[in-house]
Write an enzyme that holds these catalytic residues in place. Structure first.
Site, mmCIF file in Angstrom:
data_model
loop_
_atom_site.group_PDB
_atom_site.id
_atom_site.type_symbol
_atom_site.label_atom_id
_atom_site.label_comp_id
_atom_site.label_asym_id
_atom_site.label_seq_id
_atom_site.Cartn_x
_atom_site.Cartn_y
_atom_site.Cartn_z
ATOM 1 C CG ASP A 268 -2.854 4.838 -4.463
ATOM 2 O OD1 ASP A 268 -2.222 4.748 -3.389
ATOM 3 O OD2 ASP A 268 -2.759 5.809 -5.239
ATOM 4 C CG HIS B 278 -2.289 0.574 0.897
ATOM 5 N ND1 HIS B 278 -2.485 1.600 -0.022
ATOM 6 C CD2 HIS B 278 -3.533 0.255 1.363
ATOM 7 C CE1 HIS B 278 -3.762 1.884 -0.088
ATOM 8 N NE2 HIS B 278 -4.423 1.100 0.741
#
Length: 456
Positions: free
Chosen positions: A432, A428
């Site tokens: 995204d 992450h």
């Protein structure tokens, strides 16, 4: 008589220490020059080390699982004559030179089997698993899955029956299996082994279940304390590092692979002498066609330098399960290969690993990993990223379920369809959630419209 101190040789550039995986000698043993002494593992390789001199072993540096620095004492050998400093240095250099071209070890590679996501079609390539892979570059040796090396006759290696009395027949089994069978009071000669002739824990379980001993009164399984060493230790370290440093998130999407399976069957009917297609080459093709739109997926993150490298070529790793642990054969430039070339490369890499001939280049440098448990894949998985990569893709097993589909007249009808979930875990910090979902949706479009896979 003279004492020759054999120090841990330089086993590779940048390697500062090595872990003892297995000793093949003990104090008091007579050894000959070039005799196999010990297996050691670094963060880059598992290596067989041979004796540079003949003599008697008088001291060992440590036990299995201990770490020894390069240049530190490995063992001491008492020789019959004097060994000059120049001779000792030349012997050590010869050991290092012989280790430089080492292939992959048989104990890691001997039982790789590829499983695709198709429950009815398990092809001969690599069993893919959802985990963080390790890329060893070890020396090949003839070993069992637990790293032990018992001596077998040629008949036993070939699985042939010698007709000798049972007391003279050596059953192929690891020390751990032998000890467990002893604790349970099981005669290994009465246990039906696997296809390769070696008795494993699963065979003991089957024997117990068939004979009513599994869970029966009076029969219990002995506790086992297994030291985590070698490849298993490296896997544990890499898994922990990946979960500790990478904030994972996983996205799962369902895909209708009915038409894709139909296409695969049609292609296989006319394949001629080309390798049989599994689901894996088709899925890899869909991934490679989609990557240019989502370059952040095919990347590595150096979190120490704070640099993300997006790769123009897809070097696809395939997490492969073996009895000893995980390997990751890498398909170089997967984006430039057609279905048949991918199928052939998967088979070639699997055979190279299985025979212990895979090179370090074939086991390193992946930019994206695909992992699957094949027919055991479950509904969804949350695979662990192969650090420093930023994404790992996990197809799950194919199931048949009724679905509403267009009837061609503006309405809908219920039809039986083949469905497969695809999971993707991402870093992450780099990827995204919207990007990961969009990537898998684009892959899904290709999978559900398989004609697009053959265009361009």
């Amino acid at each position: 008589m003279a004492k020759f101190t054999f120090n841990m040789p330089d086993v590779g550039e940048g390697v500062a220490e090595a872990e003892v995986v297995e000793w093949h000698v003990k104090v008091g043993d007579r050894v000959e020059e070039d005799q196999h002494l010990v297996d050691v593992m670094t963060d880059k390789a598992t290596i067989d080390i041979e004796s540079p001199v003949s003599g008697t072993v008088t001291a060992l540096a440590g036990e299995v699982g201990d770490t020894i620095a390069i240049g530190a004492m490995l063992l001491v050998i008492e020789t019959e004559g004097e060994v000059s400093g120049a001779e000792a240095e030349a012997a050590a250099e010869q050991v290092e030179d012989e280790m430089s071209d080492a292939p992959v070890p048989a104990e890691v590679a001997e039982r790789i089997e590829v499983e695709t996501s198709d429950a009815g079609d398990q092809e001969d390539a690599a069993a893919l698993v959802p985990s963080t892979p390790v890329r060893p570059e070890p020396v090949g040796s003839e070993a069992d899955p637990q790293g032990q090396r018992p001596s077998f006759t040629s008949e036993e290696k070939n699985g042939a029956s010698t007709g000798s009395p049972r007391t003279e027949v050596k059953v192929l089994a690891s020390p751990a299996v032998r000890q467990r069978a002893k604790d349970l009071g099981i005669d290994l000669a009465q246990v039906k082994p696997a296809a390769d002739g070696r008795v494993r824990h699963a065979d003991l379980d089957a024997f117990l279940a068939y004979n009513g001993g599994f869970g029966a009164a009076g029969v219990s399984r002995a506790d086992e304390a297994i030291k985590v060493i070698g490849l298993r230790k490296r896997i544990a370290q890499n898994m922990a590092a990946a979960k500790r440093h990478i904030p994972h998130f996983t996205y799962v999407e369902e895909c209708d692979v009915t038409d894709l399976e139909t296409l695969r069957a049609q292609l296989n009917e006319g394949r001629g002498d080309r390798p049989k297609l599994t689901m894996l080459p088709l899925l890899i093709t869909a991934i490679c066609k989609t990557i240019p739109q989502f370059p952040m997926i095919n990347a590595r993150y150096d979190d120490e330098a704070n640099v993300v490298t997006r790769y123009g070529s897809v070097h696809l790793g395939m997490a492969a399960q073996t009895d000893a642990g995980l390997m990751v054969p890498v398909i170089r430039d997967a984006q430039g290969k057609n279905l048949w070339q991918l199928a052939r490369e998967i088979g070639r890499l699997a055979e190279a690993a299985r025979s212990g001939k895979a090179t370090s280049e074939e086991l390193s440098g992946s930019t994206l990993t695909i992992t699957s448990l094949g027919p055991l894949g479950g509904v969804a998985t949350t695979p662990v990223i192969n650090r420093p990569e930023v994404a790992i893709i996990g197809p799950n097993r194919i199931v048949e379920r009724p679905m509403f589909v267009a009837d061609g007249m503006g309405g809908e009808r219920i039809a039986k369809r083949k469905l497969m979930n695809i999971s993707i875990s991402c870093d992450h910090r780099v990827v995204d959630g919207h990007d990961a979902a969009s990537f898998i949706q684009a892959v899904k479009t290709l999978i559900e419209t398989p004609a697009l896979l053959l265009v361009g």
